[in-house]
Write an enzyme that holds these catalytic residues in place. Structure first.
Site, PDB file in Angstrom:
ATOM      1  N   GLU A  53      -6.075  35.468 -28.164  1.00 10.42           N
ATOM      2  CA  GLU A  53      -5.563  36.631 -28.898  1.00 10.42           C
ATOM      3  C   GLU A  53      -5.306  36.288 -30.371  1.00 10.42           C
ATOM      4  O   GLU A  53      -5.576  37.101 -31.263  1.00 10.42           O
ATOM      5  CB  GLU A  53      -4.253  37.128 -28.261  1.00 10.42           C
ATOM      6  CG  GLU A  53      -4.392  37.541 -26.809  1.00 10.42           C
ATOM      7  CD  GLU A  53      -4.080  36.425 -25.821  1.00 10.42           C
ATOM      8  OE1 GLU A  53      -3.432  36.724 -24.805  1.00 10.42           O
ATOM      9  OE2 GLU A  53      -4.480  35.263 -26.066  1.00 10.42           O
ATOM     10  N   CYS A  78       0.306  35.398 -22.806  1.00  8.73           N
ATOM     11  CA  CYS A  78       1.463  34.573 -22.457  1.00  8.73           C
ATOM     12  C   CYS A  78       2.730  35.118 -23.115  1.00  8.73           C
ATOM     13  O   CYS A  78       2.687  35.718 -24.190  1.00  8.73           O
ATOM     14  CB  CYS A  78       1.224  33.121 -22.846  1.00  8.73           C
ATOM     15  SG  CYS A  78       1.031  32.840 -24.605  1.00  8.73           S
ATOM     16  N   GLU A 289     -18.873  13.809  -5.330  1.00  9.93           N
ATOM     17  CA  GLU A 289     -20.300  13.454  -5.355  1.00  9.93           C
ATOM     18  C   GLU A 289     -20.707  12.538  -4.206  1.00  9.93           C
ATOM     19  O   GLU A 289     -21.872  12.186  -4.100  1.00  9.93           O
ATOM     20  CB  GLU A 289     -20.650  12.805  -6.697  1.00  9.93           C
ATOM     21  CG  GLU A 289     -20.844  13.806  -7.813  1.00  9.93           C
ATOM     22  CD  GLU A 289     -21.954  13.432  -8.786  1.00  9.93           C
ATOM     23  OE1 GLU A 289     -22.606  12.396  -8.589  1.00  9.93           O
ATOM     24  OE2 GLU A 289     -22.159  14.183  -9.751  1.00  9.93           O
ATOM     25  N   THR A 294     -17.426  10.483   2.614  1.00  7.72           N
ATOM     26  CA  THR A 294     -16.418  11.162   1.780  1.00  7.72           C
ATOM     27  C   THR A 294     -16.633  12.672   1.796  1.00  7.72           C
ATOM     28  O   THR A 294     -15.695  13.446   1.987  1.00  7.72           O
ATOM     29  CB  THR A 294     -16.482  10.620   0.333  1.00  7.72           C
ATOM     30  OG1 THR A 294     -16.305   9.203   0.367  1.00  7.72           O
ATOM     31  CG2 THR A 294     -15.401  11.237  -0.537  1.00  7.72           C
TER      32      THR A 294
END
Length: 347
Positions: A53, A78, A289, A294
């Site tokens: 803004e 905000c 990755e 994993t």
């Protein structure tokens, strides 16, 4: 309403320019319109720098027009003092009468307070224009604040017959499945996300740098699993060039400037423990990755948001099978001969 959508769409386009550079702040774009003409535009470029803004207001040449204008912003302005003053105060000071907002900010210090402040100051406020698209724009920020964990992107490349790597003792490692352009795209992704995570075996097998050397932008924070300390200082992930968090069961290890050790127990709750560490370190997004173990661990735990899977043209016939995943295929595209499939989690 259609005219509002047109300008919020432009806010989203502008906001995307900040992808990878605004963390821990959200992506925000703003447009100022006077008599159906854009007189100012801006987006948030970097944490600690002016918000969208402010940049939009500053870009307006004739400030006297602001008192007759509408400001469009993809995310609620905000209302609190952070590294910069509240954007609500600026909008009020500049006497902008109409504010159109894409979606409400989930961050507790803002959430609805910005809108209340503007209404209290007598402004016309419209909320919820292209809300779904504005939420998607900030999926990382929203996931972090609503689920208390980073947005999780799984990424792997598999052969035409579904293997991550062949059964081979070739000296040349890794065995490339994808073409140069696909690999460059992966480096672009790394500049957009905050962190990248790999398991021990991937480091030992491939000695990856986990950086974005093939694309201009920030390197991601490296997250490395190393339960028993198998990864020596000779590997790239310990070269101190980029912030690296090593998750281990070893205790009393000494942190250096760029290498931080986090202690966890490698049990069935490991994925949750990893995400707690990432949340504690203010990491809003992570690319996982590999390797196979994993990736599958996070899939089995239901802890993923998006999966990006490359399929190459080579057949390996045998080797390490690719992870098994159930999700909604939302995009399919070709990069030369490679195929890229993007899945969304049902969770």
């Amino acid at each position: 309403m259609k005219i509002h959508e047109k300008y919020i769409k432009r806010c989203i386009e502008l906001a995307k320019n900040g992808l990878g550079t605004t963390y821990p702040n959200p992506l925000v774009g703003s447009v100022i319109v006077h008599e159906n003409k854009i007189i100012g535009e801006g987006w948030h470029k970097k944490a600690g720098e002016p918000h969208a803004e402010v940049n939009a207001v500053n870009s307006v040449k004739d400030k006297s027009l602001l008192a007759e204008s509408t400001i469009y912003v993809s995310l609620e302005p905000c209302s609190h003092f952070g590294k910069t003053p509240p954007c609500c105060d600026l909008i009020i000071q500049q006497k902008i009468p109409n504010i159109v907002i894409g979606t409400i900010d989930p961050f507790a210090k803002v959430s609805g307070n910005g809108i209340k402040k503007l209404i209290k100051a007598g402004r016309n406020v419209t909320v919820g224009i292209l809300e779904k698209e504005c939420n998607e724009l900030n999926k990382r920020f929203f996931t972090f604040h609503q689920k208390k964990r980073p947005y999780i992107i799984l990424k792997w490349a598999e052969s035409a017959d579904g293997f991550l790597s062949p059964n081979t003792k070739e000296e040349q490692k890794p065995v490339w499945i994808t073409n140069t352009y696909s690999r460059q795209m992966v480096h672009k992704w790394r500049t957009e996300e905050q962190a990248i995570l790999v398991g021990t075996q991937t480091v030992l097998d491939d000695n990856p740098r986990l950086d974005s050397r093939d694309w201009k932008g920030n390197n991601p924070i490296r997250i490395v699993l190393d339960r028993t300390g198998k990864i020596s200082n000779d590997y790239f992930v310990k070269d101190n060039t980029t912030k690296t968090i090593i998750i281990t069961e070893q205790e009393k290890l000494t942190n250096s400037e760029n290498i931080i050790f986090e202690n966890v127990i490698f049990d069935s709750s490991l994925p949750d423990s990893i995400l707690e560490i990432l949340y504690k370190n203010d990491i809003q997004s992570v690319i996982i990755e590999g390797g196979k173990k994993t990736l599958q661990t996070f899939i089995d735990a239901g802890l993923w948001d998006e999966a990006r899977v490359f399929k190459g043209t080579h057949f390996f016939l045998s080797g390490t099978a690719a992870p098994k995943l159930k999700g909604e295929l939302i995009e399919r595209k070709n990069i030369l001969n490679d195929e890229l499939l993007i899945f969304k989690s049902h969770g």
